[in-house]
Enzyme design. Structure first.
Site, PDB file in Angstrom:
ATOM      1  N   PHE A  62       0.765  -1.406  -0.066  1.00  0.00           N
ATOM      2  CA  PHE A  62      -0.031  -0.097   0.001  1.00  0.00           C
ATOM      3  C   PHE A  62       0.974   1.211   0.030  1.00  0.00           C
ATOM      4  O   PHE A  62       0.256   2.474   0.109  1.00  0.00           O
ATOM      5  CB  PHE A  62      -0.920  -0.072   1.258  1.00  0.00           C
ATOM      6  CG  PHE A  62      -2.127  -1.027   0.788  1.00  0.00           C
ATOM      7  CD1 PHE A  62      -2.288  -1.655  -0.236  1.00  0.00           C
ATOM      8  CD2 PHE A  62      -3.079  -1.118   2.149  1.00  0.00           C
ATOM      9  CE1 PHE A  62      -3.332  -2.624  -0.265  1.00  0.00           C
ATOM     10  CE2 PHE A  62      -4.214  -1.858   1.930  1.00  0.00           C
ATOM     11  CZ  PHE A  62      -4.373  -2.452   0.547  1.00  0.00           C
ATOM     12  N   ARG A  63       2.029   1.124  -0.055  1.00  0.00           N
ATOM     13  CA  ARG A  63       3.133   2.211  -0.533  1.00  0.00           C
ATOM     14  C   ARG A  63       3.417   3.383   0.610  1.00  0.00           C
ATOM     15  O   ARG A  63       3.919   4.412   0.359  1.00  0.00           O
ATOM     16  CB  ARG A  63       2.794   2.859  -1.656  1.00  0.00           C
ATOM     17  CG  ARG A  63       2.628   1.993  -2.731  1.00  0.00           C
ATOM     18  CD  ARG A  63       3.777   1.244  -2.941  1.00  0.00           C
ATOM     19  NE  ARG A  63       3.809   0.354  -4.644  1.00  0.00           N
ATOM     20  CZ  ARG A  63       4.653  -0.572  -4.635  1.00  0.00           C
ATOM     21  NH1 ARG A  63       5.541  -0.924  -4.006  1.00  0.00           N
ATOM     22  NH2 ARG A  63       4.663  -1.127  -5.863  1.00  0.00           N
ATOM     23  N   ASN A  93       8.380  -3.307   2.379  1.00  0.00           N
ATOM     24  CA  ASN A  93       9.324  -2.531   1.321  1.00  0.00           C
ATOM     25  C   ASN A  93       8.913  -1.032   1.034  1.00  0.00           C
ATOM     26  O   ASN A  93       8.623  -0.753  -0.012  1.00  0.00           O
ATOM     27  CB  ASN A  93       9.900  -3.471   0.204  1.00  0.00           C
ATOM     28  CG  ASN A  93       8.487  -3.884  -0.702  1.00  0.00           C
ATOM     29  OD1 ASN A  93       7.501  -4.267   0.051  1.00  0.00           O
ATOM     30  ND2 ASN A  93       8.645  -4.001  -1.994  1.00  0.00           N
ATOM     31  N   HIS A 177       9.812 -14.213  -0.951  1.00  0.00           N
ATOM     32  CA  HIS A 177       9.483 -13.951  -2.538  1.00  0.00           C
ATOM     33  C   HIS A 177      10.805 -14.694  -3.082  1.00  0.00           C
ATOM     34  O   HIS A 177      12.074 -14.264  -2.791  1.00  0.00           O
ATOM     35  CB  HIS A 177       9.734 -12.598  -2.845  1.00  0.00           C
ATOM     36  CG  HIS A 177      10.120 -12.000  -4.250  1.00  0.00           C
ATOM     37  ND1 HIS A 177       9.040 -10.804  -4.693  1.00  0.00           N
ATOM     38  CD2 HIS A 177      10.692 -12.560  -5.209  1.00  0.00           C
ATOM     39  CE1 HIS A 177       9.336 -10.890  -6.007  1.00  0.00           C
ATOM     40  NE2 HIS A 177      10.452 -11.698  -6.340  1.00  0.00           N
ATOM     41  N   HIS A 235       3.546 -15.779  -4.393  1.00  0.00           N
ATOM     42  CA  HIS A 235       3.380 -15.639  -5.663  1.00  0.00           C
ATOM     43  C   HIS A 235       4.000 -16.658  -6.505  1.00  0.00           C
ATOM     44  O   HIS A 235       4.954 -16.588  -7.390  1.00  0.00           O
ATOM     45  CB  HIS A 235       3.667 -14.448  -6.200  1.00  0.00           C
ATOM     46  CG  HIS A 235       4.539 -13.938  -5.425  1.00  0.00           C
ATOM     47  ND1 HIS A 235       5.847 -14.212  -5.381  1.00  0.00           N
ATOM     48  CD2 HIS A 235       4.876 -12.625  -4.965  1.00  0.00           C
ATOM     49  CE1 HIS A 235       6.834 -13.118  -4.849  1.00  0.00           C
ATOM     50  NE2 HIS A 235       6.037 -12.305  -4.759  1.00  0.00           N
ATOM     51  N   ASP A 309      -0.835  -9.513  -4.373  1.00  0.00           N
ATOM     52  CA  ASP A 309       0.204  -8.962  -4.337  1.00  0.00           C
ATOM     53  C   ASP A 309      -0.006  -7.475  -4.866  1.00  0.00           C
ATOM     54  O   ASP A 309       0.571  -6.857  -5.907  1.00  0.00           O
ATOM     55  CB  ASP A 309       1.329  -9.769  -5.311  1.00  0.00           C
ATOM     56  CG  ASP A 309       2.833  -8.969  -5.143  1.00  0.00           C
ATOM     57  OD1 ASP A 309       3.131  -8.268  -4.142  1.00  0.00           O
ATOM     58  OD2 ASP A 309       3.636  -9.390  -5.958  1.00  0.00           O
ATOM     59  N   HIS A 313       1.889   1.333  -9.097  1.00  0.00           N
ATOM     60  CA  HIS A 313       2.581   2.394  -9.617  1.00  0.00           C
ATOM     61  C   HIS A 313       1.889   3.294 -10.427  1.00  0.00           C
ATOM     62  O   HIS A 313       0.680   2.956 -11.217  1.00  0.00           O
ATOM     63  CB  HIS A 313       3.740   1.802 -10.529  1.00  0.00           C
ATOM     64  CG  HIS A 313       4.863   0.944  -9.614  1.00  0.00           C
ATOM     65  ND1 HIS A 313       5.598   1.131  -8.832  1.00  0.00           N
ATOM     66  CD2 HIS A 313       4.753  -0.566  -9.840  1.00  0.00           C
ATOM     67  CE1 HIS A 313       6.168   0.074  -8.219  1.00  0.00           C
ATOM     68  NE2 HIS A 313       5.466  -1.135  -8.880  1.00  0.00           N
TER      69      HIS A 313
END
Length: 444
Positions: A62-63, A93, A177, A235, A309, A313
């Site tokens: 969700f940045r 991240n 990942h 994923h 996931d 952007h």
């Protein structure tokens, strides 16, 4: 304490679909039965609607903080509840990364004030933060996230000794990942020499190849078996990887589990020609054969969870040449619709959707009192009209980034109502002005 009565709902679980009434009292489900006559403050006729447990999405980006020009917890969780996702687990991240207890608390504080869905976070592992990992209260996070392939920021864990020590030192679920960085760098160098930065997008699944995925996944699984760690592989994107996983025991007894994402079940490399970098993900969308094998493994329970996931952007960022276009795309608003569309195509039952998107994430992460429609559980509920179609367009996309890889797709189902903790958070396109969300709790 308010009471809401849903009448004649078709309740979906992993075992069956049954018609019943649901009485909500306060935050929880008080009764499930036929012809309930309890007095209620609000009665909703759910005739013809299918009711799923609120979806638990175990992997979103969700940045926030630091990347909020793309998205934030408020905008993306609002889009999520319009798609039936009532609880999310957000990745570490961000900028700064969630790799200290202090930064974790800062994100929890943001979510408490702004989230529209129930929330939890993954704690990030790096090559040098084992001391911080050991400070984490496992009741406060969904688990630990390790990037064994390149990530936003510097979160690549590539020190084998550190990796083994992390695996040996925590009882938390370790979500990974998996892409082998050496293989990817070698492939990228080869194609950059041939094309420069403007590599045709069709080479993305060749650069981020089956080999890169399988090498990394198999190593992580071998290390988990060696150390006894509880491993969850995020994923999966290749058919080859699916053979690394077991379906001979119940999920609660598995030490090694797997997830597949909506985009790897929907798209194939044939779609790059039309969609371009809009479907550039890491791991890459691969062949139709890979997609078919992922479906097979999902249905026979080698794969345990469906997630999104979600990783938005801006269109400007995604429009760059290959080497500068970031990987990831927005999915939370349309994930359930996409899986129901697959159901209508005969690929999956509604019961299996409930299992993989609701029950199993709750089981896997030991989420307390969610993921099922049961008396005493939180009333996280999603009402879906399986006969009401809509087309995805920029006009109805709710993500902050303003676009979707599903634009132009018609879905033959619509989420009509979403309840969170017994409160009607979303109804027929309208959001409640009040938030009634909670931090996820875990039975640990």
């Amino acid at each position: 304490m308010h009471k809401i009565l849903l009448k004649n709902a078709q309740i979906v679980s992993e075992t069956d679909i049954k018609t019943a009434d649901i009485l909500i009292e306060g935050e929880r489900i008080a009764k499930i039965g036929n012809n309930l006559s309890d007095t209620a403050d609000k009665v909703i006729d759910a005739t013809g609607k299918h009711v799923f447990p609120g979806i638990i999405d175990d992997q979103v980006h969700f940045r926030e903080p630091g990347l909020t020009h793309k998205a934030n917890i408020a905008t993306e969780s609002r889009a999520a509840i319009a798609g039936g996702i009532t609880s999310f687990v957000e990745m570490p991240n961000t900028n700064p990364q969630t790799t200290t207890v202090e930064k974790l608390q800062e994100k929890l504080d943001i979510a408490k004030e702004t989230a529209f869905a129930n929330y939890s976070f993954m704690f990030g592992g790096t090559n040098d933060n084992l001391d911080e990992i050991l400070k984490v209260d496992p009741t406060q996070v969904a688990g630990l996230k390790l990037f064994l392939g390149s990530s936003t920021g510097n979160m690549l864990v590539d020190d084998e000794a550190v990796l083994e020590k992390i695996f040996s030192s925590t009882d938390m679920v370790i979500s990974v990942h998996c892409e082998d960085e050496g293989t990817i760098r070698k492939n990228l160098a080869e194609y950059k020499e041939k094309f420069g930065d403007d590599i045709p997008i069709e080479y993305h699944p060749i650069i981020r190849s089956e080999e890169a995925c399988y090498l990394s996944s198999s190593r992580a699984i071998a290390l988990a078996k060696k150390t006894g760690a509880r491993l969850h592989v995020f994923h999966l994107s290749t058919g080859k990887e699916t053979h690394l996983f077991d379906n001979s025991i119940p999920l609660e007894e598995k030490k090694i589990t797997a997830e597949v994402c909506v985009h790897h079940l929907w798209f194939s490399d044939a779609d790059y020609k039309e969609k371009g970098t809009h479907i550039k993900w890491n791991p890459a969308v691969k062949t139709a054969s890979d997609r078919d094998q992922l479906w097979e493994a999902l249905l026979d329970d080698r794969i345990d969870v469906i997630a999104t996931d979600h990783a938005p952007h801006t269109l400007e960022e995604k429009s760059n040449v290959y080497t500068k276009a970031p990987s990831g795309g927005p999915l939370v608003q349309h994930a359930l619709n996409a899986m129901i569309q697959a159901h209508k195509q005969g690929k999956i039952s509604l019961e299996k959707i409930a299992q993989k998107m609701c029950h199993n994430p709750a089981r896997l992460f030991q989420v307390k009192d969610r993921g099922f429609i049961k008396e005493g559980f939180y009333a996280d509920l999603v009402l879906v009209d399986l006969e009401k179609s809509y087309e995805v367009s920029k006009d109805n996309v709710l993500y902050k980034c303003g676009w979707s890889p599903f634009e132009g797709t018609t879905f033959d189902s619509t989420v009509t109502h979403t309840f969170i903790n017994g409160n009607l958070a979303y109804a027929e396109g309208t959001f409640s002005e009040k938030r009634h969300v909670k931090q996820l709790e875990f039975n640990r």
